[in-house]
Design an enzyme around this catalytic site. Structure first.
Site, PDB file in Angstrom:
ATOM      1  CG  ASP A  65      -9.416   0.948   2.905  1.00  0.00           C
ATOM      2  OD1 ASP A  65      -8.792   1.691   2.121  1.00  0.00           O
ATOM      3  OD2 ASP A  65      -9.153   0.860   4.119  1.00  0.00           O
ATOM      4  CE1 TYR A  67     -10.480   8.756  -1.389  1.00  0.00           C
ATOM      5  CE2 TYR A  67     -12.809   8.735  -1.950  1.00  0.00           C
ATOM      6  CZ  TYR A  67     -11.484   8.825  -2.335  1.00  0.00           C
ATOM      7  OH  TYR A  67     -11.172   8.961  -3.657  1.00  0.00           O
ATOM      8  CG  PHE A  78     -11.086   5.479  -6.961  1.00  0.00           C
ATOM      9  CD1 PHE A  78      -9.828   5.854  -6.513  1.00  0.00           C
ATOM     10  CD2 PHE A  78     -11.232   4.223  -7.526  1.00  0.00           C
ATOM     11  CE1 PHE A  78      -8.724   5.004  -6.632  1.00  0.00           C
ATOM     12  CE2 PHE A  78     -10.145   3.356  -7.649  1.00  0.00           C
ATOM     13  CZ  PHE A  78      -8.898   3.749  -7.203  1.00  0.00           C
ATOM     14  CG  HIS A 188      -3.437   3.309  -7.035  1.00  0.00           C
ATOM     15  ND1 HIS A 188      -3.691   4.561  -6.506  1.00  0.00           N
ATOM     16  CD2 HIS A 188      -4.426   2.502  -6.592  1.00  0.00           C
ATOM     17  CE1 HIS A 188      -4.783   4.494  -5.765  1.00  0.00           C
ATOM     18  NE2 HIS A 188      -5.255   3.256  -5.793  1.00  0.00           N
TER      19      HIS A 188
END
Length: 223
Positions: A65, A67, A78, A188
């Protein structure tokens, strides 16, 4: 809320955005933006699509989701706005990219718009979030919409590179047709995962470009 999508996405998603769940979703998002501070700004909610047409799409990167800090989210997973300090996960993405592509220059901006313009769909599973509250819009059923998007891409396109980073993204990509697309999986890029040896050395960026080149699709200038 107005759903402004560029023509290629408007066409392929027209049936999806008419479905009752999506209408309910948009009403719920509208209420959230009225009653709370939410990100990204309303006009950027569909930026991932509007910066990367379906015709031009070559790579899909899946995030969780947006920031949730003030002024950070710009609608691309990102990615942050130019003036924002590069977050830890993105810093690790850049480190892996540099090592993989033998570059000595680290990007000074975390804005990934240049990737999107080249055909990288930077798709978050949830397209919105409440300020200072990660995963706060998970319950709004964005996941139904973004699952449908991934399935449409898998069906409508060929030779797309899907980058699935972390268990969440891997589950999200479960229905991708691996006969006609390249699926790259790794840990990740968050510091916790990266420090456990699950991120660095995955060479996803060079692998993506080799695949695109092999299929005469034109490589991404990641740097």
């Amino acid at each position: 809320m107005q759903i402004n999508l560029i023509p290629s996405w408007q066409t392929v998603l027209s049936d999806e955005i008419k479905k009752p769940y999506f209408q309910d979703l948009i009403q719920a998002v509208d209420l959230e933006y009225q009653n709370s501070t939410c990100f990204p700004p309303k006009e950027l909610i569909f930026s991932a699509f509007n910066n990367c047409s379906l015709e031009n799409l070559k790579v899909v990167i899946i995030g969780q989701d947006p920031y949730h800090g003030e002024g950070e989210a710009n609608g691309l997973c990102f990615s942050v706005n130019d003036s924002v300090k590069i977050p830890p996960s993105l810093r690790n993405i850049f480190r892996e990219m540099n090592n993989d592509l033998d570059s000595i220059f680290m990007p000074t901006s975390g804005n990934l718009e240049s990737w999107a313009k080249q055909g990288v769909l930077l798709l978050n599973a949830s397209l919105t979030v409440r300020k200072d509250s990660p995963n706060s819009h998970k319950h709004l059923k964005w996941n139904l919409f973004t699952d449908a998007v991934i399935q449409k891409i898998s069906e409508e396109k060929e030779n797309v590179v899907f980058m699935l980073w972390g268990n969440f993204a891997k589950k999200k990509g479960a229905k991708i047709d691996r006969e006609k697309h390249l699926v790259l999986e790794s840990g990740h890029p968050s510091p916790m995962s990266a420090n456990q040896g699950k991120w660095f050395g995955n060479k996803n960026f060079s692998q993506a470009n080799e695949y695109l080149k092999k299929n005469d699709l034109g490589m991404i200038d990641w740097l």
